[in-house]
Design a protein around this motif. Structure first.
Motif, PDB file in Angstrom:
ATOM      1  N   ASP A   1     -51.835 -49.254 -13.714  1.00  0.00           N
ATOM      2  CA  ASP A   1     -50.573 -48.596 -13.392  1.00  0.00           C
ATOM      3  C   ASP A   1     -49.413 -49.516 -13.778  1.00  0.00           C
TER       4      ASP A   1
ATOM      5  N   SER B   1     -46.133 -48.386 -13.602  1.00  0.00           N
ATOM      6  CA  SER B   1     -44.916 -47.696 -13.157  1.00  0.00           C
ATOM      7  C   SER B   1     -43.872 -48.657 -12.594  1.00  0.00           C
TER       8      SER B   1
ATOM      9  N   LEU C   1     -47.376 -47.989 -26.082  1.00  0.00           N
ATOM     10  CA  LEU C   1     -47.519 -46.561 -25.787  1.00  0.00           C
ATOM     11  C   LEU C   1     -48.016 -46.336 -24.357  1.00  0.00           C
ATOM     12  N   LYS C   2     -48.786 -47.280 -23.834  1.00  0.00           N
ATOM     13  CA  LYS C   2     -49.298 -47.157 -22.461  1.00  0.00           C
ATOM     14  C   LYS C   2     -48.257 -47.571 -21.411  1.00  0.00           C
TER      15      LYS C   2
ATOM     16  N   LYS D   1     -44.629 -47.629 -22.113  1.00  0.00           N
ATOM     17  CA  LYS D   1     -43.259 -47.180 -22.370  1.00  0.00           C
ATOM     18  C   LYS D   1     -42.743 -46.152 -21.366  1.00  0.00           C
ATOM     19  N   GLU D   2     -43.637 -45.361 -20.730  1.00  0.00           N
ATOM     20  CA  GLU D   2     -43.183 -44.365 -19.748  1.00  0.00           C
ATOM     21  C   GLU D   2     -42.496 -44.999 -18.546  1.00  0.00           C
ATOM     22  N   SER D   3     -42.856 -46.239 -18.241  1.00  0.00           N
ATOM     23  CA  SER D   3     -42.228 -46.923 -17.094  1.00  0.00           C
ATOM     24  C   SER D   3     -40.821 -47.408 -17.429  1.00  0.00           C
ATOM     25  N   SER D   4     -40.439 -47.302 -18.684  1.00  0.00           N
ATOM     26  CA  SER D   4     -39.097 -47.691 -19.152  1.00  0.00           C
ATOM     27  C   SER D   4     -38.633 -49.044 -18.627  1.00  0.00           C
TER      28      SER D   4
ATOM     29  N   ASN E   1     -38.167 -48.624 -30.862  1.00  0.00           N
ATOM     30  CA  ASN E   1     -38.752 -48.682 -29.510  1.00  0.00           C
ATOM     31  C   ASN E   1     -37.848 -49.385 -28.499  1.00  0.00           C
TER      32      ASN E   1
END
Length: 199
Positions: free
Chosen positions: A8, A10, A34-35, A37-40, A73
């Motif tokens: 995780d 996040s 890519l794993k 980047k969602e957590s910015s 990115n």
């Protein structure tokens, strides 16, 4: 870099990739990114020793290719061999560092979510209370002094009242007792003669 898919990210606030400039490494960085980047993350640095457009090996990524990836990115490229130029007007104006110093600057500039400010105001308040208390007690001793006359005590009665109002309960009682004894003494009554009528 091998990563567990169940990890995780996040709470990730910063990411620093420190790597060489090979194309394979850049692909690995892309996979890992890519794993995450969602957590910015707020701080994203790609750190290399040096990058150049004068590439002699086909396996190496050029500086332009690395910069393109960084821009796409939202990463900052940091080259460790880059020196701080003290004469640069832009660096003076923005205090922008280069090389390894830039990594530290970027990490220190971020406001971390687990940052706790040390609140020493309580200690200062306690110290201020202690200082005030000792100041009041010194003032009280000056007023009561050695055998003050009744007139001296009476003229200071409002000041003594102000002092006692600012003292904690126990010290207020002790102070009131001292004032009462000083009053008794000043009118010629010993504390042991409490039961005797005043003449």
């Amino acid at each position: 870099a091998v990563m567990d898919d169940t990890e995780d990210f996040s709470d990730t606030e910063a990411i620093v990739f420190y790597c060489d400039t090979s194309k394979d490494t850049l692909k690995n960085v892309e996979t890992v990114w890519l794993k995450i980047k969602e957590s910015s993350p707020a701080v994203c640095l790609l750190v290399v020793e040096t990058a150049t457009d004068d590439v002699k090996d086909k396996k190496e990524a050029s500086r332009t290719q690395i910069l393109d990836w960084c821009l796409s990115n939202q990463f900052e490229l940091v080259e460790c061999n880059e020196e701080n130029d003290d004469d640069s007007d832009s660096e003076e104006q923005f205090d922008e560092k280069a090389g390894r110093q830039r990594i530290l600057q970027a990490l220190k500039a971020h406001t971390w979510s687990n940052l706790e400010l040390i609140d020493d105001s309580e200690d200062k308040d306690e110290q201020a209370d202690e200082d005030q208390k000792s100041s009041l007690l010194m003032e009280a001793k000056e007023i009561l002094g050695e055998d003050p006359s009744f007139e001296e005590l009476f003229s200071q009665i409002s000041k003594m009242k102000d002092i006692s109002n600012n003292l904690p309960n126990e010290e207020r009682k002790a102070y009131a007792e001292k004032v009462a004894l000083a009053m008794y003494k000043s009118i010629g009554v010993d504390s042991d003669d409490d039961d005797q009528p005043l003449t």
